[in-house]
Design a protein around this motif. Sequence first.
Motif, PDB file in Angstrom:
ATOM      1  N   LYS A  13      17.462 -20.747   5.674  1.00 53.82           N
ATOM      2  CA  LYS A  13      18.681 -20.344   5.482  1.00 53.82           C
ATOM      3  C   LYS A  13      19.553 -21.900   4.707  1.00 53.82           C
ATOM      4  O   LYS A  13      20.183 -21.646   4.151  1.00 53.82           O
ATOM      5  N   LEU A  14      19.125 -22.377   5.510  1.00 52.55           N
ATOM      6  CA  LEU A  14      19.251 -24.371   5.350  1.00 52.55           C
ATOM      7  C   LEU A  14      19.004 -24.519   3.722  1.00 52.55           C
ATOM      8  O   LEU A  14      19.886 -25.197   3.035  1.00 52.55           O
ATOM      9  N   ARG A  15      17.813 -24.140   3.176  1.00 53.74           N
ATOM     10  CA  ARG A  15      17.817 -24.273   1.690  1.00 53.74           C
ATOM     11  C   ARG A  15      18.298 -23.318   0.890  1.00 53.74           C
ATOM     12  O   ARG A  15      18.864 -23.984  -0.074  1.00 53.74           O
ATOM     13  N   ILE A  16      18.266 -22.150   1.336  1.00 50.09           N
ATOM     14  CA  ILE A  16      19.453 -21.335   0.291  1.00 50.09           C
ATOM     15  C   ILE A  16      20.396 -21.521   0.272  1.00 50.09           C
ATOM     16  O   ILE A  16      20.713 -21.903  -1.159  1.00 50.09           O
ATOM     17  N   LYS A  17      21.674 -21.927   1.866  1.00 49.34           N
ATOM     18  CA  LYS A  17      22.751 -22.334   1.286  1.00 49.34           C
ATOM     19  C   LYS A  17      22.546 -23.561   0.614  1.00 49.34           C
ATOM     20  O   LYS A  17      23.897 -23.723  -0.043  1.00 49.34           O
ATOM     21  N   LEU A  18      21.914 -24.317   0.827  1.00 50.85           N
ATOM     22  CA  LEU A  18      21.977 -26.216   0.262  1.00 50.85           C
ATOM     23  C   LEU A  18      21.747 -25.419  -1.683  1.00 50.85           C
ATOM     24  O   LEU A  18      22.577 -26.234  -2.620  1.00 50.85           O
ATOM     25  N   ASN A  19      20.933 -24.836  -1.607  1.00 45.45           N
ATOM     26  CA  ASN A  19      20.799 -24.135  -3.620  1.00 45.45           C
ATOM     27  C   ASN A  19      22.244 -23.573  -3.634  1.00 45.45           C
ATOM     28  O   ASN A  19      21.968 -23.855  -5.023  1.00 45.45           O
ATOM     29  N   ASP A  20      22.299 -22.934  -3.136  1.00 43.15           N
ATOM     30  CA  ASP A  20      23.400 -21.899  -3.253  1.00 43.15           C
ATOM     31  C   ASP A  20      25.014 -22.967  -4.129  1.00 43.15           C
ATOM     32  O   ASP A  20      25.379 -22.958  -4.771  1.00 43.15           O
ATOM     33  N   LEU A  21      25.181 -24.058  -3.022  1.00 43.12           N
ATOM     34  CA  LEU A  21      26.045 -25.339  -3.042  1.00 43.12           C
ATOM     35  C   LEU A  21      25.933 -26.587  -4.089  1.00 43.12           C
ATOM     36  O   LEU A  21      26.624 -26.363  -5.127  1.00 43.12           O
ATOM     37  N   GLU A  22      24.545 -26.297  -4.481  1.00 35.82           N
ATOM     38  CA  GLU A  22      24.235 -27.169  -5.659  1.00 35.82           C
ATOM     39  C   GLU A  22      24.533 -26.360  -6.984  1.00 35.82           C
ATOM     40  O   GLU A  22      25.010 -27.129  -8.034  1.00 35.82           O
ATOM     41  N   GLU A  56      28.221 -39.008  -5.951  1.00 39.10           N
ATOM     42  CA  GLU A  56      27.826 -39.095  -4.249  1.00 39.10           C
ATOM     43  C   GLU A  56      27.662 -37.638  -3.826  1.00 39.10           C
ATOM     44  O   GLU A  56      26.533 -37.719  -2.941  1.00 39.10           O
ATOM     45  N   LEU A  57      27.727 -37.225  -4.882  1.00 38.84           N
ATOM     46  CA  LEU A  57      27.259 -35.392  -4.062  1.00 38.84           C
ATOM     47  C   LEU A  57      26.030 -35.224  -4.680  1.00 38.84           C
ATOM     48  O   LEU A  57      25.221 -34.774  -3.623  1.00 38.84           O
ATOM     49  N   THR A  58      25.648 -35.671  -5.444  1.00 32.05           N
ATOM     50  CA  THR A  58      24.400 -35.765  -5.992  1.00 32.05           C
ATOM     51  C   THR A  58      23.043 -36.090  -5.665  1.00 32.05           C
ATOM     52  O   THR A  58      22.317 -35.742  -4.551  1.00 32.05           O
ATOM     53  N   LYS A  59      23.406 -37.214  -4.755  1.00 32.62           N
ATOM     54  CA  LYS A  59      22.880 -37.879  -3.971  1.00 32.62           C
ATOM     55  C   LYS A  59      22.816 -37.253  -2.137  1.00 32.62           C
ATOM     56  O   LYS A  59      21.752 -37.063  -1.852  1.00 32.62           O
ATOM     57  N   LYS A  60      23.894 -37.037  -1.736  1.00 34.55           N
ATOM     58  CA  LYS A  60      23.961 -36.493  -1.374  1.00 34.55           C
ATOM     59  C   LYS A  60      22.861 -35.011  -0.702  1.00 34.55           C
ATOM     60  O   LYS A  60      21.982 -34.620   0.307  1.00 34.55           O
ATOM     61  N   PHE A  61      22.831 -34.110  -1.914  1.00 42.16           N
ATOM     62  CA  PHE A  61      22.323 -33.165  -2.114  1.00 42.16           C
ATOM     63  C   PHE A  61      20.674 -33.511  -2.150  1.00 42.16           C
ATOM     64  O   PHE A  61      20.124 -33.016  -1.605  1.00 42.16           O
ATOM     65  N   GLU A  62      20.414 -34.396  -2.745  1.00 42.65           N
ATOM     66  CA  GLU A  62      18.993 -35.008  -2.376  1.00 42.65           C
ATOM     67  C   GLU A  62      18.496 -35.689  -1.025  1.00 42.65           C
ATOM     68  O   GLU A  62      17.601 -34.961  -0.680  1.00 42.65           O
ATOM     69  N   ILE A  63      19.104 -36.377  -0.764  1.00 46.69           N
ATOM     70  CA  ILE A  63      19.083 -37.035   0.950  1.00 46.69           C
ATOM     71  C   ILE A  63      18.748 -35.377   1.731  1.00 46.69           C
ATOM     72  O   ILE A  63      17.460 -35.065   2.357  1.00 46.69           O
ATOM     73  N   ALA A  64      19.925 -34.053   1.645  1.00 47.04           N
ATOM     74  CA  ALA A  64      19.336 -33.052   2.439  1.00 47.04           C
ATOM     75  C   ALA A  64      18.299 -32.095   2.172  1.00 47.04           C
ATOM     76  O   ALA A  64      17.336 -31.582   2.996  1.00 47.04           O
ATOM     77  N   GLY A  87      17.143 -32.739  15.753  1.00 49.84           N
ATOM     78  CA  GLY A  87      17.744 -33.148  15.240  1.00 49.84           C
ATOM     79  C   GLY A  87      17.929 -33.988  13.504  1.00 49.84           C
ATOM     80  O   GLY A  87      18.513 -33.585  13.115  1.00 49.84           O
ATOM     81  N   GLU A  88      17.334 -33.482  12.811  1.00 45.96           N
ATOM     82  CA  GLU A  88      17.019 -33.624  11.313  1.00 45.96           C
ATOM     83  C   GLU A  88      17.542 -32.209  11.056  1.00 45.96           C
ATOM     84  O   GLU A  88      18.716 -32.198   9.789  1.00 45.96           O
ATOM     85  N   LEU A  89      17.851 -30.654  11.648  1.00 47.77           N
ATOM     86  CA  LEU A  89      18.586 -29.550  10.675  1.00 47.77           C
ATOM     87  C   LEU A  89      20.033 -30.493  11.382  1.00 47.77           C
ATOM     88  O   LEU A  89      21.375 -29.912  10.344  1.00 47.77           O
ATOM     89  N   LYS A  90      20.576 -30.517  12.249  1.00 50.51           N
ATOM     90  CA  LYS A  90      21.791 -31.515  13.252  1.00 50.51           C
ATOM     91  C   LYS A  90      22.434 -32.442  11.525  1.00 50.51           C
ATOM     92  O   LYS A  90      23.613 -32.413  11.290  1.00 50.51           O
ATOM     93  N   ARG A  91      21.419 -33.362  10.875  1.00 52.19           N
ATOM     94  CA  ARG A  91      21.548 -33.854  10.136  1.00 52.19           C
ATOM     95  C   ARG A  91      21.979 -33.030   8.687  1.00 52.19           C
ATOM     96  O   ARG A  91      23.014 -33.797   8.515  1.00 52.19           O
ATOM     97  N   VAL A  92      21.170 -32.185   8.758  1.00 47.23           N
ATOM     98  CA  VAL A  92      21.416 -31.496   7.398  1.00 47.23           C
ATOM     99  C   VAL A  92      22.427 -30.747   7.363  1.00 47.23           C
ATOM    100  O   VAL A  92      23.270 -30.748   6.197  1.00 47.23           O
ATOM    101  N   VAL A  93      23.077 -30.355   8.960  1.00 46.47           N
ATOM    102  CA  VAL A  93      24.297 -29.432   8.709  1.00 46.47           C
ATOM    103  C   VAL A  93      25.459 -30.697   8.191  1.00 46.47           C
ATOM    104  O   VAL A  93      26.548 -30.650   7.946  1.00 46.47           O
TER     105      VAL A  93
END
Length: 196
Positions: free
Chosen positions: A129-138, A148-156, A167-173
């Motif tokens: 679900k986070l992957r889908i959300k991330l792709n939609d946001l990007e 800066e946003l591009t870098k954050k997307f890459e990290i996520a 722990g990783e889920l929390k970091r992505v959120v």
Amino acid sequence: MNIETNEKLQLEYLLQFPIKLEEQLKNIYNTMSSDEWELIRYVYESEKTGCDYKNCSHANPTNGINHVYIVRERQTDRLLKVGINCHDKLLHGDRKLDDFEKRKLNSQKNEISKLIQKISDTIEETQEKLRIKLNDLEFRYRKLENSELTKKFEIAKEILTGDIGIGELKRVVKILQDIYDKYQVEYNKYLEIQNK
């Protein structure tokens, strides 16, 4: 409520599932502790590992254990990886367990196994679900062309690949929440430029 706030709430809600399951697991672990030893966690290791219990026949990894109980000695904080039988010896000593105690212990172990699987499934579902959300946001935020946003997307994206835990889920959120906050500022700037 604006779209970004609503999406933040959705992410926070998604994250609650594995955390609730983790809390249930901790409650079970607490019931499976003795005065001297406490169960820290249970893991299934695909490669056999040696049991750390003194003189255990499964000490050699070639004849080792897959179902590993990580226990801690309360006084020294020493950690041991032990199998199911040695776990019982540590928590109950040499005392013979009566049938009721054995059934209760086995029931608790079954609950742990089910919860571990449930946590794993929930993490995978949340990850997707986070992957889908991330792709939609990007896709929506691409027009801002903000490094800066591009870098954050890459990290996520990098965090979301492969096996991850809570722990990783929390970091992505957290990263996605930062993206929402940054996006609101950047999008307003973008609109100002477009309106000039």
